[in-house]
Design an enzyme around this catalytic site. Structure first.
Site, PDB file in Angstrom:
ATOM      1  N   LYS A 114      31.854  43.578  48.194  1.00 48.24           N
ATOM      2  CA  LYS A 114      31.576  42.201  47.776  1.00 48.24           C
ATOM      3  C   LYS A 114      31.196  41.313  48.956  1.00 48.24           C
ATOM      4  CE  LYS A 114      33.643  41.974  43.305  1.00 48.24           C
ATOM      5  NZ  LYS A 114      34.414  41.271  42.310  1.00 48.24           N
ATOM      6  N   LYS A 207      28.152  50.695  39.103  1.00 49.19           N
ATOM      7  CA  LYS A 207      29.080  50.215  38.079  1.00 49.19           C
ATOM      8  C   LYS A 207      28.452  49.070  37.273  1.00 49.19           C
ATOM      9  CE  LYS A 207      32.547  47.361  39.071  1.00 49.19           C
ATOM     10  NZ  LYS A 207      33.662  46.528  38.635  1.00 49.19           N
ATOM     11  N   LYS A 210      29.575  42.171  36.127  1.00 52.11           N
ATOM     12  CA  LYS A 210      29.154  40.810  35.747  1.00 52.11           C
ATOM     13  C   LYS A 210      28.192  40.224  36.767  1.00 52.11           C
ATOM     14  CE  LYS A 210      33.816  39.532  34.358  1.00 52.11           C
ATOM     15  NZ  LYS A 210      34.588  40.006  35.509  1.00 52.11           N
TER      16      LYS A 210
HETATM   17  N1  AQP Z   1      31.997  49.020  34.764  1.00 52.00           N
HETATM   18  C1  AQP Z   1      33.283  49.062  34.446  1.00 52.00           C
HETATM   19  N2  AQP Z   1      33.797  50.147  33.828  1.00 52.00           N
HETATM   20  C2  AQP Z   1      35.107  50.229  33.475  1.00 52.00           C
HETATM   21  N3  AQP Z   1      35.977  49.224  33.723  1.00 52.00           N
HETATM   22  C3  AQP Z   1      35.501  48.114  34.332  1.00 52.00           C
HETATM   23  N4  AQP Z   1      36.086  46.970  34.711  1.00 52.00           N
HETATM   24  C4  AQP Z   1      35.174  46.159  35.287  1.00 52.00           C
HETATM   25  N5  AQP Z   1      33.977  46.760  35.320  1.00 52.00           N
HETATM   26  C5  AQP Z   1      34.136  47.980  34.730  1.00 52.00           C
HETATM   27  C6  AQP Z   1      37.495  46.677  34.480  1.00 52.00           C
HETATM   28  O1  AQP Z   1      37.574  45.424  33.816  1.00 52.00           O
HETATM   29  C7  AQP Z   1      38.741  44.748  34.261  1.00 52.00           C
HETATM   30  C8  AQP Z   1      38.410  43.353  34.679  1.00 52.00           C
HETATM   31  O2  AQP Z   1      37.555  43.333  35.781  1.00 52.00           O
HETATM   32  P1  AQP Z   1      37.396  41.974  36.573  1.00 52.00           P
HETATM   33  O3  AQP Z   1      36.880  40.941  35.683  1.00 52.00           O
HETATM   34  O4  AQP Z   1      38.649  41.619  37.254  1.00 52.00           O
HETATM   35  O5  AQP Z   1      36.398  42.215  37.698  1.00 52.00           O
HETATM   36  P2  AQP Z   1      35.624  43.405  38.242  1.00 52.00           P
HETATM   37  O6  AQP Z   1      36.366  44.670  38.185  1.00 52.00           O
HETATM   38  O7  AQP Z   1      35.184  43.030  39.583  1.00 52.00           O
HETATM   39  O8  AQP Z   1      34.489  43.418  37.168  1.00 52.00           O
HETATM   40  P3  AQP Z   1      32.998  43.096  37.342  1.00 52.00           P
HETATM   41  O9  AQP Z   1      32.386  42.995  36.022  1.00 52.00           O
HETATM   42  O10 AQP Z   1      32.407  44.071  38.299  1.00 52.00           O
HETATM   43  O11 AQP Z   1      32.981  41.633  37.921  1.00 52.00           O
HETATM   44  P4  AQP Z   1      32.289  41.080  39.200  1.00 52.00           P
HETATM   45  O12 AQP Z   1      30.870  41.466  39.095  1.00 52.00           O
HETATM   46  O13 AQP Z   1      32.528  39.588  39.089  1.00 52.00           O
HETATM   47  O14 AQP Z   1      32.980  41.701  40.354  1.00 52.00           O
HETATM   48  C9  AQP Z   1      39.351  45.585  35.370  1.00 52.00           C
HETATM   49  O15 AQP Z   1      40.412  46.345  34.817  1.00 52.00           O
HETATM   50  C10 AQP Z   1      38.233  46.484  35.786  1.00 52.00           C
HETATM   51  O16 AQP Z   1      38.718  47.722  36.276  1.00 52.00           O
END
Ligand code: AQP
Length: 347
Positions: A114, A207, A210
């Site tokens: 990040k 992955k 968001k």
């Molecule tokens: N691609 C994914 N596959 C399976 N699980 C996922 N999670 C996120 N992306 C995937 C799971 O969703 C939960 C919440 O995640 P988060 O909102 O805390 O942030 P993150 O993991 O950083 O998700 P993003 O979508 O990738 O957000 P950004 O882009 O803002 O960093 C967690 O349990 C995560 O494992």
């Protein structure tokens, strides 16, 4: 010591929730609420580790809450709230900032990803994020944490922090009447199912996320039916037909991803999906997957939109959840203050 089983997990209001959040974490959240005491949080303190427009953040907190409820979380049964309303998270995170070691945080791959090349410009909050995550879980002495595969390393760090706190303050913990010096449980990750890491629809090696700029890379829980179907139909694939068994998915990340999504949404395993679709072309598989996505996700989006028509009711649910969360965390935090040696009035 035997700890009472309790579930904690959260999602960041950094945008609309997507299929990865739903399959990787939320499906398990919904299941666990049938058998466990569950605390589900909208982690807004985590969200501001990268810049958030304040008006958009407020909206996203409500939207994520609406998505939680629309997907099947019951605010009467489970505790739903946003993190910043319960100060125990930030207070315990500070204690953990002083327990965790720099070397531990330096190993966190998510910070490296990040922060990117401009590390010097990343917020201190982004670096200390895993300590706050440990505090989120341990402020409730939660024992089980359902998450996607990407959170495995952060959870291992939470366990290390819990263990080091238990060791560092062993004498004080025993003096406070805790058996065997265990004040905090070592929280267990719950990472199960055929879609623990849902990949981007545009690149099967990345992955679904968001923060990925391309909207076509993910299915949002707010997408309408036409958009869902279009994204599935345009998903990247390879020219081969689907294999007959899971071994044949190796080296085919896009095929593996789509089969995993189908399995998770239909409540089956990848092998079952291949038993039905093995040997068939993506041109036959994709319409079936699109129909399944629309059938499962369309009603969630509709219900979330309906809930968003009444933001005051969403705020009421969050305030009520925060009150219930505070009631659990307050005595735990008071014990932490005693153990660490702070002077304070017990609640
Ligand atoms: N691609 C994914 N596959 C399976 N699980 C996922 N999670 C996120 N992306 C995937 C799971 O969703 C939960 C919440 O995640 P988060 O909102 O805390 O942030 P993150 O993991 O950083 O998700 P993003 O979508 O990738 O957000 P950004 O882009 O803002 O960093 C967690 O349990 C995560 O494992």
């Amino acid at each position: 010591m035997k700890f009472q089983e309790r579930v904690f997990s959260g999602m960041q209001p950094t945008g609309s929730l997507h299929l990865g959040n739903y399959l990787g974490a939320m499906l398990k959240w919904i299941d666990l609420q049938k058998t466990h005491e569950c605390i589900y949080c909208v982690v807004d303190l985590h969200a501001i580790t990268v810049w958030q427009d304040p008006a958009e953040l407020r909206q996203a907190i409500r939207q994520v809450t609406a998505a939680y409820i629309a997907a099947g979380l019951d605010p009467e049964k489970s505790i739903l709230f946003n993190q910043s309303q319960v100060s125990a998270h930030a207070e315990l995170a500070w204690v953990f900032n002083c327990v965790a070691r720099l070397g531990w945080l330096n190993r966190m791959t998510q910070f490296k990803e990040k922060a990117g090349k401009d590390r010097e410009n990343a917020s201190v909050g982004l670096y200390a994020y895993p300590n706050l995550m440990a505090a989120d879980i341990l402020a409730y002495r939660a024992t089980h944490v359902p998450v996607g595969d990407d959170q495995k390393q952060h959870l291992e760090l939470s366990r290390d922090i819990a263990q080091k706190f238990n060791n560092d303050f062993c004498a004080q913990i025993e003096a406070a009447g805790y058996d065997g010096g265990d004040f905090f449980p070592l929280p267990e990750p719950v990472i199960t199912g055929p879609a623990t890491r849902v990949m981007s629809l545009r690149d099967g090696t990345r992955k679904m996320s968001k923060s990925e700029p391309s909207e076509m890379s993910r299915i949002n829980l707010t997408d309408d039916n036409d958009t869902i179907a279009k994204k599935v139909k345009k998903a990247k694939t390879d020219p081969e037909p689907l294999p007959a068994d899971t071994k044949g998915l190796s080296g085919r990340p896009e095929a593996e991803n789509l089969v995993g999504i189908f399995a998770a949404l239909s409540g089956s395993q990848k092998a079952d999906v291949l038993a039905e679709f093995g040997g068939r072309q993506f041109s036959e598989f994709k319409p079936a997957l699109a129909d399944l996505c629309v059938a499962r996700l369309g009603p969630i989006a509709d219900e979330a939109r309906r809930l968003m028509d009444d933001p005051a009711e969403i705020d009421r649910i969050l305030v009520d959840g925060a009150d219930r969360a505070r009631a659990i965390a307050a005595p735990i935090l008071a014990d932490v203050k005693d153990i660490v040696g702070f002077v304070h009035a017990r609640p």
